[in-house]
Design an enzyme around this catalytic site. Structure first.
Site, mmCIF file in Angstrom:
data_model
loop_
_atom_site.group_PDB
_atom_site.id
_atom_site.type_symbol
_atom_site.label_atom_id
_atom_site.label_comp_id
_atom_site.label_asym_id
_atom_site.label_seq_id
_atom_site.Cartn_x
_atom_site.Cartn_y
_atom_site.Cartn_z
ATOM 1 N N HIS A 89 -37.258 11.768 0.874
ATOM 2 C CA HIS A 89 -37.163 12.924 0.301
ATOM 3 C C HIS A 89 -37.020 12.684 -1.395
ATOM 4 O O HIS A 89 -36.608 13.297 -2.218
ATOM 5 C CB HIS A 89 -35.764 13.972 0.563
ATOM 6 N N TYR A 95 -25.155 10.441 4.055
ATOM 7 C CA TYR A 95 -25.336 10.966 2.859
ATOM 8 C C TYR A 95 -24.476 10.686 1.585
ATOM 9 O O TYR A 95 -24.912 10.233 0.576
ATOM 10 C CB TYR A 95 -25.696 12.346 2.861
ATOM 11 N N ASN A 125 -34.618 21.926 6.455
ATOM 12 C CA ASN A 125 -36.231 21.395 6.390
ATOM 13 C C ASN A 125 -36.778 22.821 6.538
ATOM 14 O O ASN A 125 -36.243 23.944 6.902
ATOM 15 C CB ASN A 125 -36.520 20.351 7.400
HETATM 16 FE FE1 HDE Z 1 -32.005 13.536 5.814
HETATM 17 N N1 HDE Z 1 -31.464 12.258 4.322
HETATM 18 N N2 HDE Z 1 -31.208 12.507 7.185
HETATM 19 N N3 HDE Z 1 -32.347 14.902 7.200
HETATM 20 N N4 HDE Z 1 -32.153 14.972 4.326
HETATM 21 C C1 HDE Z 1 -31.314 12.297 2.952
HETATM 22 O O1 HDE Z 1 -29.737 11.415 1.431
HETATM 23 C C2 HDE Z 1 -30.776 11.266 7.137
HETATM 24 C C3 HDE Z 1 -32.205 14.906 8.455
HETATM 25 C C4 HDE Z 1 -32.521 16.220 4.487
HETATM 26 O O2 HDE Z 1 -33.136 17.009 -1.796
HETATM 27 C C5 HDE Z 1 -30.841 11.147 2.268
HETATM 28 O O3 HDE Z 1 -29.548 12.015 -0.725
HETATM 29 C C6 HDE Z 1 -30.293 10.772 8.362
HETATM 30 C C7 HDE Z 1 -32.768 15.822 9.231
HETATM 31 C C8 HDE Z 1 -33.257 16.992 2.914
HETATM 32 O O4 HDE Z 1 -31.628 15.485 -2.226
HETATM 33 C C9 HDE Z 1 -30.349 10.305 3.327
HETATM 34 C C10 HDE Z 1 -30.834 11.421 9.105
HETATM 35 C C11 HDE Z 1 -32.592 17.048 8.037
HETATM 36 C C12 HDE Z 1 -32.767 15.678 2.377
HETATM 37 C C13 HDE Z 1 -30.673 11.330 4.787
HETATM 38 C C14 HDE Z 1 -31.527 12.516 8.626
HETATM 39 C C15 HDE Z 1 -32.582 16.405 6.882
HETATM 40 C C16 HDE Z 1 -32.443 14.555 3.065
HETATM 41 C C17 HDE Z 1 -31.728 10.422 1.305
HETATM 42 C C18 HDE Z 1 -30.699 11.439 10.926
HETATM 43 C C19 HDE Z 1 -33.046 18.508 8.256
HETATM 44 C C20 HDE Z 1 -32.960 15.648 0.815
HETATM 45 C C21 HDE Z 1 -31.188 10.694 -0.122
HETATM 46 C C22 HDE Z 1 -29.519 10.973 11.383
HETATM 47 C C23 HDE Z 1 -32.074 19.258 8.944
HETATM 48 C C24 HDE Z 1 -31.719 16.466 -0.128
HETATM 49 C C25 HDE Z 1 -30.360 11.422 0.023
HETATM 50 C C26 HDE Z 1 -32.163 16.261 -1.676
HETATM 51 C C27 HDE Z 1 -32.196 13.311 2.387
HETATM 52 C C28 HDE Z 1 -30.307 10.629 5.848
HETATM 53 C C29 HDE Z 1 -32.082 13.660 9.210
HETATM 54 C C30 HDE Z 1 -32.875 17.106 5.702
HETATM 55 C C31 HDE Z 1 -30.829 8.870 3.463
HETATM 56 C C32 HDE Z 1 -29.499 9.312 8.539
HETATM 57 C C33 HDE Z 1 -32.772 16.384 10.816
HETATM 58 C C34 HDE Z 1 -33.671 18.129 3.027
HETATM 59 O O5 HDE Z 1 -28.937 10.201 3.337
#
Ligand code: HDE
Length: 697
Positions: A82, A369, A155
């Protein structure tokens, strides 16, 4: 910021000499005094300190060293996923009290507006990647509530690729640029991605969404949002309700066509950012309704899938949406870095009345996060950055750390203490308490049996789409798999598609020129036929409207100013805007001899940037356009992208050059007749003329 008293008399600011020996007028008048970060006034911002005019630069030049040091450290690590995002401020207001569902303070009173910050994003690409990559979009909302920050980090697609956090690094490594070659950027169309997902049956449902129009939205303003996981709302009496969160855009959910997406990325790679920025700046504030699908544990137990499995959705026909309130985005950021880049979302940020479920993907996210913010923002004090700071009081005994900015007075940094009775204390009544869900079981690494059906909902999604939407899914699979060099990967993925729907598999195999080559795979649980869910189709519920849209009129010298004015009036009445595109951005002279400015030069504004177009050159002007490839493409693409195209009589030769028959269909409208403009607006409200598609692709 420099204090007013530090502002020197402008006459006292000397002129200095720039590189080329030209004299630069130093800031005077109302300009603030330039200082270093230490507040020291700067006399010369052009030249480093030297011995003699041509001598070496001195190490003691603290002005130069500070400026360069700051510059060297300007970038922080981009988000690992992202990375490419765009944010805006606004507010959320509930329709009524939802006290029955939850004790969350921001959902109690319809009179209370809670400030929010929203960041939309793509997942796979780097910070500088184009906006219209085929990808899932992040839809992250930070509510600054009176009881602390609540982050709904969702999402624009209601399901996800994997069921367990353990697989997330693998998924992301597979989709990111391949590590040896460093490409492709912001694209899933490559071997490592399809190798991985074709080996992961649980990804199949999400793949159908990712290959659908949802992955190439027309605008952030026209995207749905989903919390994806099941959450738990708890009211003041301690009664829990399970929920799935939904955001619905007021403008409807719309997408572009793949060929448009490809061309938009070249014409304006900031298309989505600019669209949101322009709309908010123009006072055209985007709105979404937040709803939940609410259900009990008992109802959940009756579903034929597990609500803890994030690869499944609950059809709205089974559990309808309960609207909670409206979100309006009404303020752009003042500084992209300070706000959009430094904002730190975390699904673990919940307020009393909102809790998690045992979804194993969500559970992994609750750890991830905070951890990522520590490495990205470099300090546990990132919560003190203005964009992350709670709007309610933050008071505890946590202290110090890198870049702590609050000044915490007093002697006491521990609890309990008897020296300072005013220190913050916990409260069982007001504090966050966890729902006492009963948990028991053996400790083990296992995937529940109830997560095993990977194909029924994939099939449900595909069968719920309209024909054009299905065609696009087939086209996207063919494009992406066509980019895979490894034959076995393509065959395996075709095998996976056959488990969803044999016809889908056959269409993709045909498009690839690989009929009958699908690998035979055995599903753990074969797909069942479920009743279609029309709510899953974007186009079945699309409003017939051009609200929030951008129309364009292509003109030359001698164009009819009355037509331009009438089009602008008609568009405005419908909540749309009109952009004037002319051969040169400097403008043109109308038939009546009026000098008019253009919004864009033709070569900078291909028709992919607009939702519907009017071709209105003068008879003399069209001659030059016929010799301009950009003009011919303008018309050919608008038609090919299934848009409404209106044209004047003078434009007919240009339509002919673009291979567009006059009045070819209801969307190709002659302005000869009086009601031409009205017909054009009606056609534009259809968004796309889907019947035209089989003829052009
Ligand atoms: Fe994320 N995800 N994600 N994700 N995600 C990040 O956090 C992660 C997942 C989502 O505009 C990171 O600050 C793992 C699902 C959004 O700043 C990180 C897993 C969904 C955003 C991270 C998921 C999301 C992130 C990268 C699986 C939808 C952007 C930078 C266990 C429900 C937020 C950060 C923004 C961002 C990890 C799965 C949505 C690395 C480990 C499912 C919208 O922490």
């Amino acid at each position: 910021m420099a204090k007013k008293s530090q502002k020197p008399d402008s006459a006292s600011i000397p002129q200095t000499t720039g590189n080329a020996g030209e004299t630069h007028q130093r800031a005077g008048g109302s300009a603030e005094l330039l200082t270093t970060d230490q507040g020291i006034p700067v006399a010369d911002n052009q030249n480093s300190l030297k011995i003699g005019a041509r001598g070496p630069v001195l190490l003691e030049d603290f002005v130069l060293r500070e400026k360069i040091t700051n510059f060297d450290h300007e970038r922080i690590p981009e988000r690992v996923v992202h990375a490419r995002g765009f944010g805006a401020h606004g507010y959320f207001q509930p329709h009524k009290s939802h006290a029955k569902l939850t004790r969350a303070a921001f959902l109690q009173d319809p009179g209370v507006k809670t400030p929010v910050f929203v960041r939309f994003s793509t997942v796979a690409g780097s910070e500088g990647s184009p906006d219209l990559a085929r990808d899932v979009r992040g839809f992250a909302v930070k509510f600054y509530t009176s009881e602390g920050n609540y982050d709904l980090v969702g999402n624009n697609i209601p399901v996800f690729f994997i069921q367990d956090a353990m697989k997330f690094p693998d998924l992301i490594h597979a989709v990111k640029p391949e590590p040896d070659r460093g490409f492709p950027q912001a694209a899933s169309a490559h071997d490592t991605f399809w190798d991985f997902v074709s080996l992961m049956p649980e990804s199949t449902h999400m793949l159908l969404w990712a290959m659908s129009d949802r992955a190439i939205p027309r605008s952030f303003r026209m995207m749905e949002g989903f919390g994806v996981h099941t959450f738990r709302l708890v009211n003041a009496k301690g009664v829990a309700t399970l929920v799935k969160f939904h955001w619905r855009p007021k403008l409807g959910t719309f997408s572009v066509i793949w060929d448009e997406a490809v061309k938009i990325n070249g014409a304006d790679s900031d298309f989505h950012r600019r669209d949101l920025w322009d709309a908010i700046q123009a006072g055209d504030f985007p709105e979404w309704e937040l709803s939940v699908q609410a259900f009990s544990e008992e109802e959940a137990a009756e579903f034929d899938f597990d609500v803890l499995d994030p690869t499944k959705l609950i059809p709205e026909e089974v559990v309808p949406l309960t609207p909670l309130g409206t979100m309006v985005l009404n303020r752009t950021v003042d500084n992209f870095f300070a706000e959009t880049e430094q904002v730190a979302f975390c699904p673990a940020n919940v307020v009393p009345g909102i809790e998690f479920s045992n979804d194993p993907l969500l559970q992994g996210r609750l750890f991830s996060y905070l951890d990522t913010q520590l490495s990205r923002l470099g300090s546990p004090n990132f919560h003190e950055l203005p964009i992350n700071r709670a709007h309610s009081p933050v008071q505890n005994q946590q202290r110090d750390g890198h870049m702590r900015t609050t000044l915490q007075p007093g002697r006491i940094a521990y609890e309990p203490n008897s020296l300072d009775p005013s220190q913050a204390r916990e409260s069982v009544e007001r504090g966050f308490t966890s729902f006492p869900a009963a948990e028991a079981g053996d400790k083990m690494r296992i995937r529940p049996e109830s997560f095993a059906d990977h194909y029924s909902q994939a099939r449900l999604f595909y069968n719920s789409l309209t024909e054009p939407e299905q065609r696009h899914v087939v086209g996207a699979f063919a494009f992406e798999l066509g980019k895979c060099e490894v034959l076995a990967v393509r065959k395996r993925m075709l095998g996976r598609l056959a488990l969803v729907d044999q016809e889908l598999c056959d269409h993709v195999a045909d498009a690839l020129g690989m009929p009958g080559q699908a690998e035979k795979l055995k599903p753990a649980v074969p797909a069942r036929d479920l009743p279609p869910s029309p709510a899953l189709s974007q186009y079945l519920k699309a409003p017939q409207s051009i609200e929030g849209r951008k129309l364009a009129i292509l003109v030359t010298d001698g164009a009819d100013e009355k037509l331009i004015a009438a089009l602008k009036r008609a568009a405005k009445a419908e909540g749309a805007v009109v952009m004037v595109v002319a051969p040169k951005v400097g403008g043109f002279t109308t038939a009546g001899g009026e000098e008019m400015p253009a919004d864009f030069a033709l070569n900078a504004a291909p028709s992919v940037l607009f939702d519907a177009v009017v071709v209105a050159p003068s008879e003399a002007g069209v001659e030059a356009l016929l010799k301009t490839a950009a003009a011919v493409d303008w018309v050919r693409d608008a038609f090919g992208h299934l848009k409404a195209v209106a044209y004047t009589t003078a434009a007919e030769p240009l339509l002919a050059a673009a291979g567009v028959q006059p009045e070819a269909d209801e969307g190709v409208v002659s302005l000869k007749s009086r009601d031409g403009l009205a017909k054009f607006i009606t056609a534009a409200k259809r968004h796309r003329l889907w019947d035209r598609e089989p003829q052009v692709r």
